[in-house]
Design a protein around this motif. Sequence first.
Motif, PDB file in Angstrom:
ATOM      1  N   UNK A 142      13.022  25.321  18.842  1.00  8.71           N
ATOM      2  CA  UNK A 142      13.295  23.881  18.817  1.00  8.71           C
ATOM      3  C   UNK A 142      11.967  23.147  19.017  1.00  8.71           C
ATOM      4  N   UNK A 143      11.249  22.851  17.931  1.00 14.01           N
ATOM      5  CA  UNK A 143       9.896  22.282  18.040  1.00 14.01           C
ATOM      6  C   UNK A 143       9.829  20.929  18.745  1.00 14.01           C
ATOM      7  N   UNK A 144      10.941  20.223  18.842  1.00 16.21           N
ATOM      8  CA  UNK A 144      10.926  18.911  19.489  1.00 16.21           C
ATOM      9  C   UNK A 144      11.626  18.946  20.853  1.00 16.21           C
ATOM     10  N   UNK A 199       3.407  13.044  22.103  1.00 17.52           N
ATOM     11  CA  UNK A 199       3.304  11.618  21.766  1.00 17.52           C
ATOM     12  C   UNK A 199       4.127  11.252  20.542  1.00 17.52           C
ATOM     13  N   UNK A 200       4.516  12.246  19.744  1.00 20.91           N
ATOM     14  CA  UNK A 200       5.253  11.980  18.505  1.00 20.91           C
ATOM     15  C   UNK A 200       6.733  12.334  18.591  1.00 20.91           C
ATOM     16  N   UNK A 201       7.174  12.854  19.756  1.00 20.55           N
ATOM     17  CA  UNK A 201       8.562  13.239  19.911  1.00 20.55           C
ATOM     18  C   UNK A 201       9.303  12.132  20.644  1.00 20.55           C
ATOM     19  N   UNK A 202      10.419  11.722  20.097  1.00 22.29           N
ATOM     20  CA  UNK A 202      11.218  10.658  20.694  1.00 22.29           C
ATOM     21  C   UNK A 202      12.194  11.223  21.726  1.00 22.29           C
ATOM     22  N   UNK A 203      12.503  10.392  22.726  1.00 19.01           N
ATOM     23  CA  UNK A 203      13.507  10.767  23.698  1.00 19.01           C
ATOM     24  C   UNK A 203      14.845  10.920  22.999  1.00 19.01           C
ATOM     25  N   UNK A 204      15.636  11.926  23.381  1.00 12.51           N
ATOM     26  CA  UNK A 204      16.960  12.082  22.755  1.00 12.51           C
ATOM     27  C   UNK A 204      17.881  10.944  23.115  1.00 12.51           C
ATOM     28  N   UNK A 205      18.822  10.671  22.234  1.00  9.23           N
ATOM     29  CA  UNK A 205      19.815   9.635  22.490  1.00  9.23           C
ATOM     30  C   UNK A 205      20.753  10.079  23.613  1.00  9.23           C
ATOM     31  N   UNK A 206      21.303   9.107  24.339  1.00  5.65           N
ATOM     32  CA  UNK A 206      22.274   9.432  25.369  1.00  5.65           C
ATOM     33  C   UNK A 206      23.457  10.121  24.743  1.00  5.65           C
ATOM     34  N   UNK A 207      23.916  11.181  25.435  1.00  6.17           N
ATOM     35  CA  UNK A 207      25.046  11.920  24.874  1.00  6.17           C
ATOM     36  C   UNK A 207      26.371  11.224  25.166  1.00  6.17           C
ATOM     37  N   UNK A 222      -3.921  22.191  25.521  1.00  9.11           N
ATOM     38  CA  UNK A 222      -3.214  21.060  26.102  1.00  9.11           C
ATOM     39  C   UNK A 222      -3.309  19.829  25.193  1.00  9.11           C
ATOM     40  N   UNK A 223      -4.428  19.662  24.518  1.00  7.34           N
ATOM     41  CA  UNK A 223      -4.585  18.539  23.601  1.00  7.34           C
ATOM     42  C   UNK A 223      -3.549  18.602  22.486  1.00  7.34           C
ATOM     43  N   UNK A 224      -3.287  19.812  21.981  1.00  7.04           N
ATOM     44  CA  UNK A 224      -2.285  19.992  20.929  1.00  7.04           C
ATOM     45  C   UNK A 224      -0.899  19.635  21.463  1.00  7.04           C
ATOM     46  N   UNK A 225      -0.585  20.122  22.675  1.00 10.27           N
ATOM     47  CA  UNK A 225       0.735  19.855  23.264  1.00 10.27           C
ATOM     48  C   UNK A 225       0.934  18.352  23.464  1.00 10.27           C
ATOM     49  N   UNK A 226      -0.086  17.671  23.984  1.00  9.86           N
ATOM     50  CA  UNK A 226       0.047  16.243  24.239  1.00  9.86           C
ATOM     51  C   UNK A 226       0.174  15.444  22.945  1.00  9.86           C
ATOM     52  N   UNK A 227      -0.460  15.909  21.896  1.00 13.16           N
ATOM     53  CA  UNK A 227      -0.327  15.236  20.600  1.00 13.16           C
ATOM     54  C   UNK A 227       1.106  15.334  20.088  1.00 13.16           C
ATOM     55  N   UNK A 228       1.681  16.522  20.240  1.00 12.58           N
ATOM     56  CA  UNK A 228       3.076  16.687  19.820  1.00 12.58           C
ATOM     57  C   UNK A 228       3.988  15.829  20.688  1.00 12.58           C
TER      58      UNK A 228
END
Length: 466
Positions: A411-413, A458-466, A450-456
């Motif tokens: 699950x990449x995100x 910054x581009x991942x959105x919080x999941x919607x409330x279930x 760590x730079x790679x992880x932080x870049x990812x």
Amino acid sequence: MPPFLAKARHLIPVSLLVAAALPFTTGTAGAGGFTACESPFVFDGSAANIVPIEYLATTADQKSADPDRRRQIQETAQHLAWLMKLDSWHQPTYGSLGVVSHMFLEGTCEPDVVLDRLIRGGASAPIRPGQVLVMLQGRIFTEGEDIFLQSRLRGFRRNAVPPGEAPTLSGYFEDEGLTATLGNGSAALTATLPLLDITFAPRAVTRSELQEIDSIFVEASIVRAEPSLSSRGSPLRFKPGQPHAFTVQIHGGEWLKVEDIFGGISGYIHANPEVSAFLHRKLPELDFLNGMLGYLRIRQARSGLGDYPPPPESAARQAEERLTRFIERDEDARAADARALAAALIGSLAADGEDWRGARARFAEAAAASPYRPVYRTLLGVADARLCCAAAPAPGFDDPARSFTDSLSLDPENLVALRNLDTFLASLARLAEINAVPAGIDASRLAQRREVVQKVLSNVKEPQNR
């Protein structure tokens, strides 16, 4: 609200709940009852409620759709719901337990509708914040000459979201998971468990076993004047408009002393432990149910949400025993997801007790049983991080970054895995500065990783409330 439930809500806190908080021994008391599923209720003063819903009799093909046969099997399903209720009193109750069988007395019910009404407030008060509910439902279906029984089990702690505000039923469930600190406690890793919602593999049952359930029910549904099979008694009647709620006290191991809060039932019901053994051999999910109940009661006490009596000190051990017994009994290849969740619950209990080696072993077991569920890889990574880097390294860990990366490959995100990986790499960098990286942990290229992880991140959105 029906008058009988208005009376119950008034009486239950006074006459029932002091007794319901006692530990599980001879003399333990609790709350029991049965109702039509159209009028669902639970005991709002109990810390936890078990809600067995009558299993639905159905057919898998036109050939086996004999109406008389289906009616007979549905009647057996009703008997089974009652026996499951009695079985609850032969298992650890973890204190302050209510058990209400929901029957198809006026027609069948969708379990989600029953659950929604319990959350919002159906015939009883809404489930209170922090209160535990475990629901067992299922179906008995025929396929040609074969008969199968399939169960679904759900358990949760009610969160504080007001009724009507969550878009789905799971939005009213408290998240289950764990937290582990690293170093001097300045960094923390988290992991969540899957929803405690599992559908078990179908169990084949024979006609003779269904007949045995019916014959057992005949004995187990008689309320006797004294705790003796020779004592006179009257059978319980499951009729529309006649729900019952009663206090339950275990008497001598095999007898339940019941007293109806509304009047009408008073006496002793025989609840033979051998019947429980028969049910658990045929339905290992009953062990899962009891272990899940123990887990939720322990989490309830730790959360502080709501004012509920704590479970007994033996709760963690008892819950682990029941979940382990389920894993050992249910070896069906189709039950891998259920075994994985059971192992994860045991691991979480071990982590609660600071047994991180034991927790790691169970999380590894869960990841092996269900290799495509990223949550178990994340749990494994958290346990490894706690073992390697909380203080002095403990034996038996693997590189946590590997498990977090495995989780992300599925699950990449996955924000939980990403944040844990970022936190772990930051903690590892601090250890590298003082030459204290544990053996077996890859501390190369930490800044770039760590730079790679932080870049990812910054581009991942919080999941919607279930």
